[in-house]
Design a protein around this motif. Structure first.
Motif, PDB file in Angstrom:
ATOM      1  N   ALA A 278       0.949  -1.274  -0.413  1.00 49.31           N
ATOM      2  CA  ALA A 278       0.131  -0.186   0.215  1.00 49.31           C
ATOM      3  C   ALA A 278       1.131   1.652  -0.348  1.00 49.31           C
ATOM      4  O   ALA A 278       1.647   1.223   0.433  1.00 49.31           O
ATOM      5  N   GLU A 279       0.378   1.939  -0.795  1.00 52.39           N
ATOM      6  CA  GLU A 279       1.072   3.674  -1.537  1.00 52.39           C
ATOM      7  C   GLU A 279      -0.353   4.165  -0.868  1.00 52.39           C
ATOM      8  O   GLU A 279      -1.014   4.272  -0.966  1.00 52.39           O
ATOM      9  N   TRP A 280       0.115   5.936  -0.357  1.00 52.22           N
ATOM     10  CA  TRP A 280      -0.627   6.693  -0.882  1.00 52.22           C
ATOM     11  C   TRP A 280      -0.582   6.755  -2.229  1.00 52.22           C
ATOM     12  O   TRP A 280       0.139   7.757  -3.071  1.00 52.22           O
ATOM     13  N   LYS A 281      -1.850   7.425  -2.789  1.00 53.00           N
ATOM     14  CA  LYS A 281      -2.170   8.090  -3.624  1.00 53.00           C
ATOM     15  C   LYS A 281      -2.172   9.547  -3.576  1.00 53.00           C
ATOM     16  O   LYS A 281      -3.494  10.553  -3.404  1.00 53.00           O
ATOM     17  N   TRP A 282      -1.023  10.430  -4.093  1.00 54.63           N
ATOM     18  CA  TRP A 282      -1.155  11.612  -3.833  1.00 54.63           C
ATOM     19  C   TRP A 282      -2.220  12.378  -5.512  1.00 54.63           C
ATOM     20  O   TRP A 282      -1.803  12.270  -5.733  1.00 54.63           O
ATOM     21  N   ASP A 283      -1.698  13.597  -4.786  1.00 55.62           N
ATOM     22  CA  ASP A 283      -3.132  14.297  -5.308  1.00 55.62           C
ATOM     23  C   ASP A 283      -1.831  15.675  -6.235  1.00 55.62           C
ATOM     24  O   ASP A 283      -2.464  17.253  -5.655  1.00 55.62           O
ATOM     25  N   GLY A 284      -1.565  14.963  -7.264  1.00 57.95           N
ATOM     26  CA  GLY A 284      -1.192  16.184  -8.448  1.00 57.95           C
ATOM     27  C   GLY A 284      -0.969  15.654  -9.259  1.00 57.95           C
ATOM     28  O   GLY A 284      -2.359  15.162  -9.822  1.00 57.95           O
ATOM     29  N   ILE A 285       0.199  15.335 -10.196  1.00 57.96           N
ATOM     30  CA  ILE A 285       0.036  15.271 -11.700  1.00 57.96           C
ATOM     31  C   ILE A 285       0.408  13.874 -11.932  1.00 57.96           C
ATOM     32  O   ILE A 285       1.948  14.357 -11.176  1.00 57.96           O
ATOM     33  N   ARG A 286       0.519  12.962 -12.124  1.00 59.65           N
ATOM     34  CA  ARG A 286       1.669  11.972 -12.213  1.00 59.65           C
ATOM     35  C   ARG A 286       2.165  12.226 -13.726  1.00 59.65           C
ATOM     36  O   ARG A 286       1.612  12.499 -15.050  1.00 59.65           O
ATOM     37  N   VAL A 287       3.389  11.760 -13.336  1.00 57.46           N
ATOM     38  CA  VAL A 287       4.069  12.688 -14.577  1.00 57.46           C
ATOM     39  C   VAL A 287       4.893  11.324 -15.201  1.00 57.46           C
ATOM     40  O   VAL A 287       5.668  10.338 -13.668  1.00 57.46           O
ATOM     41  N   GLN A 288       5.842  11.155 -16.170  1.00 55.21           N
ATOM     42  CA  GLN A 288       6.734  10.219 -16.446  1.00 55.21           C
ATOM     43  C   GLN A 288       8.042  11.513 -16.630  1.00 55.21           C
ATOM     44  O   GLN A 288       8.033  12.380 -17.667  1.00 55.21           O
ATOM     45  N   ILE A 289       8.976  10.559 -16.263  1.00 55.20           N
ATOM     46  CA  ILE A 289      10.311  12.504 -16.641  1.00 55.20           C
ATOM     47  C   ILE A 289      11.745  10.928 -17.218  1.00 55.20           C
ATOM     48  O   ILE A 289      11.770   9.917 -16.331  1.00 55.20           O
ATOM     49  N   VAL A 290      12.329  11.086 -18.584  1.00 62.27           N
ATOM     50  CA  VAL A 290      12.961  10.350 -19.026  1.00 62.27           C
ATOM     51  C   VAL A 290      14.330  11.186 -19.449  1.00 62.27           C
ATOM     52  O   VAL A 290      14.219  12.973 -19.778  1.00 62.27           O
ATOM     53  N   HIS A 291      15.924  10.891 -18.828  1.00 60.60           N
ATOM     54  CA  HIS A 291      16.660  11.061 -19.235  1.00 60.60           C
ATOM     55  C   HIS A 291      17.561  10.615 -19.844  1.00 60.60           C
ATOM     56  O   HIS A 291      18.293   8.955 -20.037  1.00 60.60           O
ATOM     57  N   VAL A 292      17.928  10.539 -21.625  1.00 60.96           N
ATOM     58  CA  VAL A 292      18.692   9.736 -22.214  1.00 60.96           C
ATOM     59  C   VAL A 292      19.108  10.337 -23.304  1.00 60.96           C
ATOM     60  O   VAL A 292      19.076  11.630 -23.168  1.00 60.96           O
ATOM     61  N   ALA A 293      20.841  10.471 -23.775  1.00 64.00           N
ATOM     62  CA  ALA A 293      21.837  11.276 -23.982  1.00 64.00           C
ATOM     63  C   ALA A 293      21.089  12.215 -23.553  1.00 64.00           C
ATOM     64  O   ALA A 293      21.978  12.912 -25.614  1.00 64.00           O
ATOM     65  N   GLY A 294      21.520  12.685 -22.549  1.00 61.99           N
ATOM     66  CA  GLY A 294      21.799  14.370 -22.315  1.00 61.99           C
ATOM     67  C   GLY A 294      20.678  15.254 -22.255  1.00 61.99           C
ATOM     68  O   GLY A 294      20.513  16.375 -22.064  1.00 61.99           O
ATOM     69  N   GLN A 295      19.466  14.180 -23.272  1.00 59.05           N
ATOM     70  CA  GLN A 295      18.151  14.983 -22.959  1.00 59.05           C
ATOM     71  C   GLN A 295      17.482  14.761 -21.668  1.00 59.05           C
ATOM     72  O   GLN A 295      17.179  14.111 -21.365  1.00 59.05           O
TER      73      GLN A 295
END
Length: 524
Positions: free
Chosen positions: A222-239
Motif C-alpha cells: 500500500a502507498e499513498w495516492k498523492w493529489d498532483g499530476i502523474r508524470v514520467q521523467i526521462v533522461h536519455v543521451a543528455g536530454q
C-alpha cells in the motif's frame, strides 16, 4: 476529405467503444498514405496548424453572413465548426477541380502565416460540402471532441495491422505526422521504429478502482495516492523530458524539475508543489494549478510555487529496462536510485505500514492531508505494464466530501450535449443571506436527469448572457468533491477539486442549502 468527414460524422453518433474502434480500423485500412497519417494526427491531437485560429474563422463567416445570425446560430448549435459548416454559402457555380484531400489541405495550411491562412482556408471551404467543411474546420482548430481518446485511436491502429498497442505507444513519441515509418512497419514494408537515444514516452501503468475486489496485504503493498499530476521523467543521451499521463510533453511548464533530473533513466511519480518553504511538504492541487499549462514560467512563479516529484516507480535504470521485473524488485532498485537525485526536487513515495486491511482502512479514513487523494494497492509480483490490467494495481480513493448547493447559472454543453443546458454553476449561502458561487459541474447525472434539469433551466430563466442563463435560485444539487482549497480568485474564498453532481435534491428547499462558512471549515 470526404472519407475523413464521413468518419468524423459516424464517430460523433457512435457511442460504443468497439463500434468506434471498427470505424477507425476500417478507415485506416481503406485510406492511403499520407491521408491516414494526417487523420491519425488529427484524432490524437498531434496536428498543429498554427496559422489557423478560431477568431479568423469567425471573421470569415461574419464577412459572408449576418454576424447576428451567426452568433445566434452558434449559441443554439453550441459548436463553431458545425455552425460555420452549415452557414457557409456555397459558391455559384461550384469550383471545378479534383476533390480536396486531407494531405493537400494540411500541406497548404501548415506553413502559412496568420495573415495568409484565412484566404487559403476560405478557398478550401468554397470547394467542400457541409460535412467536409465541418471536418476541415475541426482538423484545422484541433478541437475534434468526438469521444475518441488518443489511446483509442492508437488501439485501432494496432488492431488494423495486428500490432501490440503497447509497442505502438512505445515508439509513438519518437515519430512525427504523417507517421510514414509507422505505417511501413505496420504493413511489413519497413523496420519497426526504435526509441533508442530519444527521451520517448512509455505508457503508464494504471489502476482499477478497488470496489469489491478481494485484496490480501500479504500479496499487495500500500502507498499513498498523492493529489498532483502523474508524470514520467526521462533522461536519455543528455536530454530530459517530462510527460503527463496522456503523453503530453510538459517540460516547458516545469523547467526546474527537468533541469534537476540528469541521471540516465525513467521514473514514474506525482508532480506536486511544495507548501510552506520551511516544511517542504506537498501543497494542495490548487497550488499546482498555478503552474499547469504555462508555456513560459517566470522567476517569481518558480519561487512561489516550487515543483517537485514524489517518485512511485523506476522504469529504466540507465539503459536497463526494469518493467518486466516484479514490483518488489523494482521498489528495491527505486530505493537505491532516488538518493542519487536532487533531494530538493525528488523524494520517495513511502509504503504504508499496515498489519491488516482493517488497519489500512482506518489509516485511509483518517487521511485528510491536502495532497492525499487515497491509497494505491500494488501487487508485489506485478510487472510494469501499460494500461489497466486486472488484479495488479488498485486505487482506493478516499470518500468524497459532499455539500448541498443551489444552481445559479447554466450553460450549454458541447458535442452531444450542445442542445442542452448541461454545465451548472452553483453556490452556497453566506451568513448574510447572499448566494456566492463555489463551483461548476457537468458530470454525474443520467440522460434523463439532464433533460429534467434542462427543462428547469428553460422554465426558470431570469436573465440571458449569450450561451449562459441565470436561473431562479430554487434548485438544490448535492455536489460531491474530492477536496476543497482556499482560493483568492473566487469571491467565496474556496475552490472545489473534481466537483460532480451526486444527486438532485428536489426534496430540499434552497434556503436549507449549505453555508460558505461550512465549506471553509473543510479547507485543507
Amino acid at each position: 476529405m470526404h472519407a475523413f468527414a464521413a468518419l468524423l460524422d459516424s464517430l460523433i453518433y457512435t457511442r460504443g467503444r468497439n463500434a468506434k474502434l471498427k470505424l477507425i480500423v476500417d478507415y485506416l485500412l481503406a485510406t492511403p498514405d499520407p491521408d491516414r497519417g494526417w487523420a491519425m494526427a488529427a484524432l490524437i491531437g498531434d496536428l498543429d496548424l498554427p496559422g489557423v485560429k478560431p477568431a479568423q474563422i469567425r471573421a470569415l463567416i461574419e464577412a459572408r453572413v449576418d454576424p447576428v445570425l451567426f452568433r445566434m446560430s452558434r449559441d443554439y448549435v453550441g459548436d463553431t465548426a458545425e455552425t460555420v459548416a452549415l452557414l457557409w454559402p456555397a459558391p455559384i457555380p461550384a469550383p471545378a477541380g479534383a476533390p480536396l484531400s486531407i494531405s493537400a489541405a494540411v500541406d497548404a495550411l501548415r506553413h502559412l502565416s496568420r495573415s495568409d491562412a484565412p484566404a487559403v482556408l476560405a478557398a478550401m471551404l468554397d470547394r467542400l460540402d457541409s460535412e467536409e467543411r465541418f471536418a476541415l474546420l475541426k482538423m484545422a482548430t484541433g478541437a475534434l471532441r468526438i469521444g475518441v481518446s488518443a489511446r483509442l485511436a492508437k488501439t485501432a491502429l494496432a488492431q488494423a495491422f495486428g500490432l501490440d498497442v503497447d509497442a505502438v505507444e512505445e515508439v509513438w513519441h519518437g515519430l512525427t505526422p504523417p507517421y510514414a515509418s509507422l505505417f511501413a512497419w505496420a504493413e511489413g514494408t519497413g523496420e519497426q521504429p526504435t526509441a533508442a537515444d530519444v527521451p520517448v514516452f512509455r505508457p503508464f501503468m494504471l489502476a482499477h478502482g478497488l470496489e469489491d475486489a478481494q485484496v490480501d496485504l500479504a500479496d499487495y503493498a500500500a502507498e499513498w495516492k498523492w493529489d498532483g499530476i502523474r508524470v514520467q521523467i526521462v533522461h536519455v543521451a543528455g536530454q530530459t523530458r517530462l510527460y503527463s499521463r496522456t503523453g503530453d510533453d510538459v517540460t516547458g511548464s516545469f523547467p526546474d524539475v527537468a533541469a534537476a533530473f540528469s541521471t540516465p533513466g525513467t521514473i514514474d511519480g506525482e508532480l506536486l508543489v511544495k507548501g510552506d518553504a520551511q516544511g517542504g511538504e506537498a501543497a494542495s492541487f490548487n497550488a499546482l494549478q498555478q503552474r499547469l499549462g504555462r508555456k513560459t514560467v517566470s522567476a517569481k512563479m518558480l519561487a512561489d510555487y516550487p515543483a517537485f516529484v514524489r517518485v512511485y516507480d523506476l522504469l529504466f535504470d540507465g539503459g536497463e529496462d526494469l518493467r518486466p521485473l516484479p514490483w518488489s524488485e523494482r521498489r528495491q532498485r527505486l530505493e537505491a536510485f532516488v538518493p542519487r537525485l536532487d533531494p530538493d526536487r525528488f523524494d520517495l513515495s513511502q509504503v504504508i505500514d499496515a498489519a491488516s486491511f482493517t488497519e489500512l482502512e482506518a489509516i485511509r479514513a483518517g487521511a485528510r492531508d491536502a495532497a492525499i487523494e487515497g491509497v494505491m494497492l500494488k501487487r508485489r509480483d506485478s510487472p510494469y505494464v501499460g494500461g489497466r490490467r486486472a488484479g495488479l494495481w488498485y486505487k482506493w480513493k478516499r470518500d468524497p466530501l459532499t455539500a448541498d448547493c443551489v444552481m445559479m447559472y447554466a450553460q450549454r454543453g458541447s458535442g452531444r450535449r450542445s442542445s442542452y443546458y448541461s454545465d451548472y454553476t452553483f453556490g452556497c449561502w453566506t451568513e448574510d443571506g447572499e448566494l456566492l458561487p463555489v463551483g461548476k459541474a457537468y458530470s454525474g447525472i443520467t440522460d434523463e436527469e439532464l433533460k429534467m434539469l434542462d427543462g428547469f433551466v428553460r422554465r426558470h430563466t431570469l436573465a440571458r448572457f449569450g450561451p449562459v442563463r441565470e436561473v431562479e435560485k430554487t434548485m438544490v444539487l448535492e455536489i460531491a468533491f474530492d477536496s476543497i482549497h482556499g482560493s483568492t480568485r473566487h469571491k467565496s474564498g474556496v475552490a472545489m477539486r473534481f466537483p460532480r453532481i451526486a444527486r438532485i435534491r428536489t426534496d430540499k428547499p434552497a434556503a436549507e442549502a449549505d453555508r460558505v462558512e461550512t465549506l471553509r471549515r473543510l479547507v485543507t
